[in-house]
Design an enzyme around this catalytic site. Structure first.
Site, PDB file in Angstrom:
ATOM      1  CG  HIS A 460      -2.265   0.641   0.959  1.00 44.09           C
ATOM      2  ND1 HIS A 460      -2.453   1.553  -0.066  1.00 44.09           N
ATOM      3  CD2 HIS A 460      -3.478   0.533   1.582  1.00 44.09           C
ATOM      4  CE1 HIS A 460      -3.697   1.976  -0.034  1.00 44.09           C
ATOM      5  NE2 HIS A 460      -4.357   1.365   0.947  1.00 44.09           N
ATOM      6  CG  ASP A 464      -3.427   4.615  -4.094  1.00 45.01           C
ATOM      7  OD1 ASP A 464      -2.664   4.524  -3.099  1.00 45.01           O
ATOM      8  OD2 ASP A 464      -3.502   5.611  -4.819  1.00 45.01           O
TER       9      ASP A 464
END
Lengths: 488, 446
Positions: A460, A464
């Site tokens: 992450h 995204d």
């Protein structure tokens, strides 16, 4: 003349008391009426007073012991006076009515037997090896008529003899087997062996509920368990769940040592380091989805049926998923890449890594430029690399340089799992099993269709959730319309 | 809709019906022939009645030794004994009827058939039920022997109807039934000859005890041809082969006692896919069959052909069907042969213990160690044999031959089931003077 000190009988229902503490020690001089010991019934604490003045010749029971009432707990006398001899000590006669009446109808194991583990299912009075006024009195019931003769019989001066599990009699004290009176009662009634229990009371003291929770065992089961250290399950095959010998299970350690030790080395050490590095060095997030696998299964069935005649090698569901992954990655370079030293790389080619189980542990071979391969070639490349990995013949170069990894546990029946990133890659796909799921059809009815579980872990830091979601959505579509993919 | 339909009113069936009814369930009991089944009507009860009469007759002959003077020679009237037998049977079966009535069990006479899951047809009417317990029992097996339908041949049911004593009785089979009738008719004056296929009598009993029984029966005039195969029957002649030799014997009556076969036909078991074979319906230790809601107990399972086993299996079935987990244990099943002398046992025989590789000791004591036995039965060299685990001295098997052993074998079974060891049993009080003291003496022999 030596004087026995008896455990007093505090009330009609009290059958034994615990010696909480001695207030005197052997050799002490005491006056008549002086407190000798503090004792405790189920309900209250009392003191035992010296019946006469004299020296404490012997303390027969230790603090902590549970002693049946009217049993001798100490001897007073003149210094040097012998208290061990054939001639028994005089014992004060029992209070009137005590001899026979008391024990009648009680239906309980008598005091001495309370801590004897073997007094169990068969609650018969112990043999007369332990004559005591108490015993005589209590037995009035069972051996009618004989009970009276025992009243006034001599009290035992020695701790009772050991043997046959019976003479253990009152607990040895010294805190070795701390148990509450209520626990001991219940143990005697139900035949539970206190020493097999772990106490949950203060300081590990065995309390009533520990006994209540203990499995009920047959005498043979108890003997076998004690001998071999086997463990009783909570419920056995016997009547009302009683544990019988056949129910006992050997502890894991019986077959050998409980564990084996190996130093962390070689492949395992590398895996360990990389896994920790992965989890500590990235921000992992997993998304999951399922894809309708009907097309895959249909194609595989066709290949199985006609593959040989078409000159195709074996092509598995896994190969097809790999193929779909490769095609989809080409449109999602953000998923197909690495993060290393603060630099993100998005690849235009797919070096497809796939997790492969080997005897030495997890290896991850890499198929370079996988987008150049047709389905059958991709399958063949994977097969060869996996074979090489398993036999240990794989070249180290073939274990690095991947841009995306696929891990498949579906064949083990795993529905879905959270794959751990293979750094420096920024994403990994976990492929689970195929399961039927209800799907509403065009006509409104529900039919079951086979679905494949997919879970995608991303870093992450650089990918995204939305980006990852788009990839999964496309991958799902690619799998569901696998034939279109082949046309492309 | 009933909670339970029981098919068969033998001990397994009617006891199960009573048990379920007492639990407050609605129970229907279907019986095609007679309440009480084989046991009460043509099995245990009538046989024991006749055996008792025969035993009294023997005692009467020996009474003089005890100081009882009987004027003239005692004789045996088979017709009177049969009447008494019928009275007992009548009383007991009526008793079953009133028990069922007071427990509000609906009794329907007629052959029952499973027509669909949860549906039983009895006498042309279909009843719905949540559970079916099949307790149809067994019937005398008919071995494929040419001439078995000769009028001189009777099975264990037919021989009970004899009104006179056959001077010569041939018995095919030295199992429990064959031996009991051998003992019975030998006592009342028949010349009895037993032909058995195996090389031993009383299969299932401890070999040593079986041999002792054979010896004692032989002493009372029973002839045995073991390891002999019956070839055919022609009129009153029984042809058999032994050791390659063709032999024959003449008899006024021939008893076919070659075992019993479960009653599994005509019940609709095939349609419901119940797992069964000619050897019985397969059931598990919870008395379940392979079909949910269909249970089986007793002889029809072919597992243990004893009335008391059936009763317990039926109880287990009822407990399990109504939510009380229960399971059958066969390891201390009491078995009795009501010959004179009686044989009784529970648990493992010496041979079984050896086969299973168990380390054991076998202790024996003559029953004469018990004063009461010496007083009452000094003529019979009865004994008690106990098989004990070598390590823990737990009781594995108790085998007794001699008077009154049938009445105490339940105690031995309890010792085994409770897994008591000799030192535990030493603390049990046995009444004195009784024959049962011999069990304790044997156990504590060393």
């Amino acid at each position: 003349m030596p004087h026995p000190v008896l455990m007093p009988k505090k009330g009609n229902s009290v059958e034994e008391c615990v010696i909480v503490a001695w207030k005197v020690k052997e050799g002490d001089r005491v006056e008549a009426g002086q407190p000798l010991a503090e004792i405790e019934t189920d309900k209250a604490t009392f003191e035992v007073e010296a019946p006469a003045a004299g020296q404490v010749l012997k303390l027969l029971r230790a603090a902590g012991d549970l002693v049946p009432v009217l049993n001798t707990i100490a001897v007073l006398g003149e210094p040097g006076e012998s208290y061990i001899g054939e001639s028994a000590l005089p014992v004060p006669p029992l209070p009137s009515g005590e001899g026979r009446g008391e024990g009648l109808g009680k239906g309980r194991v008598e005091g001495n037997a309370l801590t004897t583990p073997t007094a169990t299912a068969v609650q018969t009075p112990p043999p007369s090896s332990q004559p005591s006024p108490t015993a005589g009195g209590k037995r009035g019931n069972a051996v009618e008529g004989r009970g009276e003769n025992r009243v006034g019989a001599s009290a035992p001066l020695h701790p009772l003899p050991l043997g046959e599990g019976r003479g253990e009699g009152v607990c040895t004290g010294t805190g070795k087997l701390a148990a509450s009176p209520r626990a001991r009662h219940l143990a005697a009634e139900t035949g539970v062996e206190l020493k097999t229990l772990k106490g949950s009371g203060p300081g590990g003291r065995i309390i009533e509920r520990d006994v209540a929770a203990a499995p009920r065992m047959s005498p043979l089961a108890r003997a076998v368990a004690a001998e071999k250290g086997w463990i009783a399950p909570n419920h056995g095959a016997g009547d009302a769940g009683r544990v019988q010998a056949g129910d006992l299970v050997a502890p894991a350690t019986a077959a050998g040592p409980e564990f084996e030790e190996f130093p962390l080395s070689g492949v395992r050490k590398r895996i360990a380091e990389r896994m920790m590095a992965s989890l500590q060095g990235s921000a992992q997030l997993t998304l999951s989805a399922t894809a309708n696998a009907t097309a895959l299964l249909k194609l595989r069935a066709g290949i199985k049926e006609r593959g040989k005649e078409l000159g195709l090698g074996a092509i598995s569901i896994n190969d097809m998923v790999n193929f779909a992954v490769v095609r989809t990655l080409l449109r999602h370079p953000g998923i197909n890449g690495t993060l290393s030293g603060g630099v993100v790389r998005k690849y235009r080619t797919v070096h497809l890594a796939f997790a492969c189980n080997t005897d030495k542990g997890l290896l991850v071979p890499v198929i370079p430029a996988a987008e150049r391969l047709a389905l059958s070639a991709l399958a063949e490349a994977a097969r060869q690399l996996a074979e090489a990995a398993r036999t240990g013949a794989i070249e180290p170069d073939r274990l690095q340089g991947g841009t995306f990894t696929v891990s498949n546990l579906g064949q083990l029946g795993i529905t879905s799992f959270t794959p751990v990133l293979n750094p420096p890659q920024v994403a990994i796909l976990g492929v689970g099993g195929i399961e039927p799921r209800p799907v509403r059809q065009a006509n409104g009815e529900v039919a079951f269709e086979d679905h494949l579980h997919l879970s995608l872990t991303i870093d992450h830091q650089v990918v995204d959730g939305w980006t990852a979601g788009l990839f999964l959505k496309d991958l799902k579509a690619a799998i569901e319309d696998f034939e279109l993919l082949l046309v492309n | 809709m009933h909670d339970l339909i029981v098919i068969g009113a033998g001990p397994g069936g009617y006891e199960a019906a009573l048990h379920a009814a007492r639990l407050g369930k609605s129970v229907l009991l279907a019986e095609k022939q007679y309440l009480g089944g084989t046991c009460l009507n043509v099995g245990c009860i009538p046989t024991k009645s006749l055996l008792h009469a025969a035993h009294l007759f023997e005692l009467a002959q020996q009474a003089g030794e005890a100081g009882v003077v009987i004027q003239g020679k005692p004789s045996f009237d088979m017709a009177v004994a049969a009447r008494r037998k019928n009275q007992v049977v009548g009383q007991l079966t009526r008793g079953v009827g009133s028990l069922l009535q007071s427990a509000k069990v609906e009794v329907v006479m007629g052959a029952a058939r499973l027509v669909a899951p949860g549906k039983v047809e009895v006498a042309g009417k279909t009843y719905e039920t949540r559970n079916v317990l099949i307790a149809t029992g067994s019937r005398p097996a008919r071995p494929p022997i040419p001439g078995l339908d000769s009028p001189s041949v009777r099975d264990s049911t037919g021989i009970l109807e004899l009104e006179s004593i056959p001077p010569r009785l041939a018995i095919i089979g030295a199992g429990v039934i064959g031996l009991e009738f051998a003992s019975l008719f030998a006592s009342v004056g028949s010349k009895v000859h037993v032909v058995e296929m195996l090389d031993r009598v009383a299969p299932g009993a401890d070999l040593e005890v079986a041999a002792a029984l054979q010896k004692m029966l032989k002493k009372r005039g029973v002839e045995f041809s073991l390891a002999a195969k019956v070839k055919r029957i022609a009129g009153g002649t029984l042809h058999y082969e032994r050791g390659g030799q063709e032999l024959s014997l003449e008899a006024d009556c021939i008893l076919s006692a070659t075992g019993r076969a479960p009653v599994v036909q005509g019940l609709g078991l095939e349609d419901l896919k119940v797992d069964f074979s000619p050897k019985g319906i397969r059931s598990d230790e919870r008395s379940r069959t392979n079909v949910p809601g269909v249970w089986a107990c007793g002889d029809v399972t072919g597992r243990c052909l004893l009335a008391h086993a059936a009763v317990r299996e039926g109880q287990v079935a009822v407990n399990n069907m109504f939510g009380q987990p229960d399971r059958m244990s066969y390891r201390a099943m009491p078995c009795v042969i009501y010959t004179h002398p009686e044989v009784a046992w529970a648990g493992l025989t010496e041979e079984e213990a050896r086969e299973r590789g168990i380390e054991f000791t076998a202790e024996r004591k003559p029953l004469r160690v018990a004063g009461r036995y010496l007083i009452e039965c000094d003529k019979e060299p009865g004994f008690c044999k106990v098989i004990m685990g070598a390590r823990h001295r737990e009781v594995l098997g108790v085998h007794i031959i001699g008077a009154r052993c049938s009445e105490m074998i339940w105690g031995a079974a309890a010792l085994i089931e409770a897994e008591l060891r000799a030192p535990d049993i030493a603390k049990i009080i046995f009444p004195h003077p009784t024959v049962s003291e011999a069990i304790k003496d044997t156990l504590l022999a060393h």
